[in-house]
Design a protein around this motif. Structure first.
Motif, mmCIF file in Angstrom:
data_model
loop_
_atom_site.group_PDB
_atom_site.id
_atom_site.type_symbol
_atom_site.label_atom_id
_atom_site.label_comp_id
_atom_site.label_asym_id
_atom_site.label_seq_id
_atom_site.Cartn_x
_atom_site.Cartn_y
_atom_site.Cartn_z
ATOM 1 N N TYR A 52 49.473 37.281 45.566
ATOM 2 C CA TYR A 52 48.413 36.447 45.494
ATOM 3 C C TYR A 52 47.464 36.713 44.390
ATOM 4 N N LEU A 59 46.587 30.424 38.303
ATOM 5 C CA LEU A 59 45.666 29.179 38.610
ATOM 6 C C LEU A 59 44.390 29.207 37.569
ATOM 7 N N THR A 65 50.115 24.549 38.178
ATOM 8 C CA THR A 65 49.973 23.668 39.163
ATOM 9 C C THR A 65 50.427 24.366 40.442
ATOM 10 N N ALA A 66 50.576 25.386 40.565
ATOM 11 C CA ALA A 66 51.001 25.909 41.595
ATOM 12 C C ALA A 66 50.414 25.436 43.305
ATOM 13 N N ASP A 67 51.177 25.215 44.075
ATOM 14 C CA ASP A 67 50.627 24.425 45.394
ATOM 15 C C ASP A 67 50.245 25.762 46.092
ATOM 16 N N VAL A 68 49.213 25.835 46.713
ATOM 17 C CA VAL A 68 48.480 26.918 47.754
ATOM 18 C C VAL A 68 48.581 26.321 48.995
ATOM 19 N N SER A 69 49.434 26.912 49.822
ATOM 20 C CA SER A 69 49.703 26.221 51.239
ATOM 21 C C SER A 69 48.576 26.803 52.137
ATOM 22 N N ASP A 70 48.532 26.516 53.327
ATOM 23 C CA ASP A 70 47.505 26.801 54.322
ATOM 24 C C ASP A 70 48.271 28.209 54.659
ATOM 25 N N ASP A 72 49.940 30.263 52.888
ATOM 26 C CA ASP A 72 49.789 31.375 51.732
ATOM 27 C C ASP A 72 48.381 31.822 52.088
#
Length: 92
Positions: A52, A59, A65-70, A72
């Motif tokens: 992380y 980032l 443009t990586a998505d960071v999910s809930d 994660d």
């Protein structure tokens, strides 16, 4: 490291040494792993924190443009919580 004088005594780790170690995150982990035994599961938490951290660096420092999910965020929080409990015997 500065709060665990039992593991990092000032005679062995003077302020200048601590300052030099803190200039490189990898060095911090190396020194902590030399002093603290981690289980396989705890090493998995350390690996997750490193993953992380690299995601964060991408980032911030790249046009990522990586998505960071809930999930994660929840996984990162859990890993950090477990390592803080291990290192400082605190309840979070």
């Amino acid at each position: 490291m500065v709060h665990r004088i039992d593991l990092f005594p000032k005679r062995e780790y003077p302020d200048t040494t601590i300052k030099n170690i803190f200039q490189n995150r990898t060095d911090v982990l190396v020194h902590i792993k030399q002093k603290v035994s981690f289980t396989t599961k705890e090493n998995g938490y350390l690996n997750a924190i490193s993953f992380y951290y690299l995601m964060r660096c991408n980032l911030i420092h790249e046009r990522a443009t990586a998505d960071v999910s809930d999930a994660d965020i929840a996984n990162f929080r859990h890993a950090v919580t477990m390592i803080l409990k291990k290192l400082f015997n605190i309840k979070l």
